[in-house]
Design an enzyme around this catalytic site. Structure first.
Site, PDB file in Angstrom:
ATOM      1  N   GLY A  32       0.839  -1.202   0.000  1.00  0.00           N
ATOM      2  CA  GLY A  32       0.000   0.000   0.000  1.00  0.00           C
ATOM      3  C   GLY A  32       0.861   1.233   0.000  1.00  0.00           C
ATOM      4  CB  SER A  33       0.059   4.701   0.855  1.00  0.00           C
ATOM      5  OG  SER A  33      -0.396   4.568   2.180  1.00  0.00           O
TER       6      SER A  33
ATOM      7  N   GLY B 102       2.453   2.080   5.339  1.00  0.00           N
ATOM      8  CA  GLY B 102       3.499   1.066   5.509  1.00  0.00           C
ATOM      9  C   GLY B 102       4.449   1.437   6.642  1.00  0.00           C
TER      10      GLY B 102
ATOM     11  CD  GLU C 149       7.459  -5.117  -1.729  1.00  0.00           C
ATOM     12  OE1 GLU C 149       7.691  -4.060  -2.359  1.00  0.00           O
ATOM     13  OE2 GLU C 149       8.335  -5.930  -1.446  1.00  0.00           O
TER      14      GLU C 149
ATOM     15  CB  CYS D 234       3.616   0.127  -6.555  1.00  0.00           C
ATOM     16  SG  CYS D 234       3.585  -1.645  -6.682  1.00  0.00           S
TER      17      CYS D 234
HETATM   18  P1  ADP Z   1      -3.949   2.814  -0.971  1.00  0.00           P
HETATM   19  O1  ADP Z   1      -5.382   2.799  -0.506  1.00  0.00           O
HETATM   20  O2  ADP Z   1      -3.531   4.088  -1.592  1.00  0.00           O
HETATM   21  O3  ADP Z   1      -3.546   1.576  -1.722  1.00  0.00           O
HETATM   22  P2  ADP Z   1      -3.318   2.573   1.822  1.00  0.00           P
HETATM   23  O4  ADP Z   1      -1.983   2.427   2.466  1.00  0.00           O
HETATM   24  O5  ADP Z   1      -4.198   3.668   2.301  1.00  0.00           O
HETATM   25  O6  ADP Z   1      -2.999   2.721   0.304  1.00  0.00           O
HETATM   26  O7  ADP Z   1      -4.136   1.228   1.922  1.00  0.00           O
HETATM   27  C1  ADP Z   1      -3.571  -0.056   1.724  1.00  0.00           C
HETATM   28  C2  ADP Z   1      -4.228  -1.030   2.661  1.00  0.00           C
HETATM   29  O8  ADP Z   1      -3.911  -0.643   4.011  1.00  0.00           O
HETATM   30  C3  ADP Z   1      -5.755  -1.045   2.593  1.00  0.00           C
HETATM   31  O9  ADP Z   1      -6.229  -2.359   2.800  1.00  0.00           O
HETATM   32  C4  ADP Z   1      -6.141  -0.125   3.730  1.00  0.00           C
HETATM   33  O10 ADP Z   1      -7.452  -0.353   4.212  1.00  0.00           O
HETATM   34  C5  ADP Z   1      -5.099  -0.499   4.767  1.00  0.00           C
HETATM   35  N1  ADP Z   1      -4.906   0.530   5.804  1.00  0.00           N
HETATM   36  C6  ADP Z   1      -5.109   1.861   5.708  1.00  0.00           C
HETATM   37  N2  ADP Z   1      -4.849   2.471   6.882  1.00  0.00           N
HETATM   38  C7  ADP Z   1      -4.460   1.514   7.750  1.00  0.00           C
HETATM   39  C8  ADP Z   1      -4.052   1.499   9.128  1.00  0.00           C
HETATM   40  N3  ADP Z   1      -3.990   2.602   9.846  1.00  0.00           N
HETATM   41  N4  ADP Z   1      -3.720   0.326   9.685  1.00  0.00           N
HETATM   42  C9  ADP Z   1      -3.743  -0.811   8.959  1.00  0.00           C
HETATM   43  N5  ADP Z   1      -4.135  -0.869   7.682  1.00  0.00           N
HETATM   44  C10 ADP Z   1      -4.490   0.273   7.063  1.00  0.00           C
END
Ligand code: ADP
Length: 488
Positions: free
Chosen positions: A225-226, A230, A247, A281
């Protein structure tokens, strides 16, 4: 609600608040309703995975092989239907959706084989009369948190190895695209998993993901994710001394040298920057071009981009589907406004497009005359926006390519063996492509980046057999106890 897709917790399908899954090509099309798990349900799922671990981690490799094998077969047999579901919920074209589902089947196929191949090592000890056995063992409960841009391939990439090696799983897919994840879990569940081995907890990152991050009962966490999320998850994992793998983003360079085949280079850029609507990504977002071919190459790119057909993901002639949702589309627009304000030249695209259906359509945007310190050349945009940066020769191209906080993928178009070889060695990226788009990787080789792009072990074994090879005495000779040397 008749189309409510529930969470799988301890072998039972469990209700939760329903959230609609909306088609970004046509917001009047609701793909289905999906239950959002609560924090309590997430804790129950973690407990169920913990309880199931002892049996599953000691199960026969043949049992695990059979389940992964059956899952692969069903995914492949249903690839058109599942590809359509994926394209409906995420917005990538039908060809891309079916391709991604096929990839998921291949991943399960590969790990079905790996389940039967797990080996150890036997070494002589430095102590007389003692042998050493090194085995790899399941790490325990693996938390899996996935993003929206690959709704089935990234879950498959993490689920298949985790299950293959005997770990139990708590899986949280992205809130925006739970449909493909739900279908995948349903397939695995019917393929023969015992209750508690695989738990699905759909819902919000701030509730479900955070509960997983805070739990001392998750032994390993794998996330894509972001960068911000991460980093927060890596910190949470460190607090629990938990093994983790993150990642994250990229700001991937694609270099075009003066000796390149410009037609191949243009194919690589258009594919790498704009296919899957730029929402990868590994997308190319900085196009670094030698001044000797710069203006002709920018014209060639503009012509190719203007010929792309943008529209409903399920239409046969669509090449670029919609952006995933309104919030991502407005983020893309705000970066386009920043690019203009910084003095970059918008060559083409960047407009909202109207189509027969109401969706989040945007024309691919190409900026030229950029410098590498502009915001659009530094921050990950995650949309169909690319910045072209002119440079003088190979050395400057390499320096600009590496001048970024990220390091996931890097590409070069050249006919020079010398420059290709040097770039492969010196580009600061986990993956380096020569005359190939920066996006597009094999499933059976490591995937991972450097710098802010990745943290923890690479993704070939998205969740490796375990993170801790264990060594222990294998045999004791009758006089082994007399050994006076240091013992571990
Ligand atoms: P994007 O949505 O841009 O891919 P994110 O990092 O926001 O990137 O989301 C990637 C995953 O991480 C998603 O499943 C999201 O729900 C989860 N996520 C977002 N915030 C949190 C958090 N605080 N703790 C754990 N998981 C999270």
């Amino acid at each position: 609600m008749s189309d409510l897709h529930k969470n799988l917790i301890d072998g039972a399908w469990v209700d939760g608040d329903a959230a609609p899954n909306v088609n970004p090509s046509d917001v009047s099309d609701i793909v289905g309703h999906y239950a959002r798990a609560s924090a309590d349900q997430t804790r129950t799922a973690i407990g169920a995975a913990r309880a199931a671990f002892a049996d599953w981690s000691r199960s026969s490799p043949l049992v695990r092989h059979g389940i992964l094998r059956r899952a692969s077969d069903e995914i492949l047999a249903r690839k058109d239907e599942l590809g359509r579901l994926l394209s409906r919920e995420e917005g990538k074209t039908l060809a891309e959706g079916v391709g991604e589902v096929t990839r998921a089947a291949q991943i399960f196929d590969f790990f079905a084989g790996e389940a039967l191949r797990l080996a150890g090592e036997i070494l002589p000890s430095v102590r007389p009369g003692v042998g050493v056995e090194i085995t790899r063992e399941a790490v325990g409960v693996v938390g899996i948190i996935t993003p929206w841009n690959f709704p089935i391939a990234i879950p498959a990439w993490k689920l298949a190895p985790a299950l293959c090696y005997g770990n139990t799983v708590v899986f949280k897919p992205a809130d925006l695209v739970p449909g493909s994840a739900w279908a995948l879990v349903d397939i695995l569940n019917r393929a023969g998993l015992q209750k508690g081995v695989l738990n699905l907890v759909m819902g919000r990152g701030s509730v479900v993901g955070q509960t997983m991050a805070d739990s001392p009962d998750i032994d390993a966490l794998t996330f894509t994710g972001s960068q911000g999320t991460g980093a927060a998850l890596a910190l949470a994992s460190a607090r629990h001394m938990r093994k983790s793998q993150m990642e994250m983003g990229g700001k991937n360079p694609f270099v075009v040298l003066a000796d390149a085949d410009l037609s191949i280079a243009a194919d690589c850029v258009v594919n790498g920057a704009f296919f899957s609507t730029g929402q990868r990504c590994t997308a190319s977002s900085r196009i670094i071009v030698d001044k000797a071919v710069y203006s002709g190459f920018v014209d060639l790119l503009a012509e190719r981009i203007q010929g792309l057909r943008i529209g409903h993901a399920l239409r046969d002639d669509t090449q670029i589907g919609p952006v995933v949702d309104e919030s991502q589309l407005s983020q893309n627009e705000s970066y386009i406004a920043k690019g203009k304000a910084e003095g970059a030249r918008l060559v083409t695209g960047g407009d909202r497009l109207n189509r027969d259906t109401e969706g989040f359509f945007q024309s691919p945007a190409l900026f030229a005359d950029c410098t590498n310190d502009m915001v659009i050349a530094r921050e990950e945009i995650f949309g169909p926006v690319a910045a072209v940066i002119p440079v003088d020769g190979y050395d400057e191209a390499l320096a600009v390519a590496n001048d970024t906080p990220f390091g996931l993928s890097a590409g070069i178009a050249t006919t020079s063996l010398k420059h290709a070889t040097d770039f492969r060695r010196n580009a600061e990226a986990g993956m380096v492509m020569i005359n190939l788009p920066t996006a597009g990787v094999d499933f059976h080789v490591p995937f991972g980046g450097r710098k802010a792009s990745s943290f923890g072990p690479a993704n070939r074994d998205a969740m490796p057999p375990n993170f801790s090879p264990r060594s222990r005495p294998l045999t004791r000779s009758p006089n082994a106890g007399q050994c006076k040397g240091p013992t571990p």
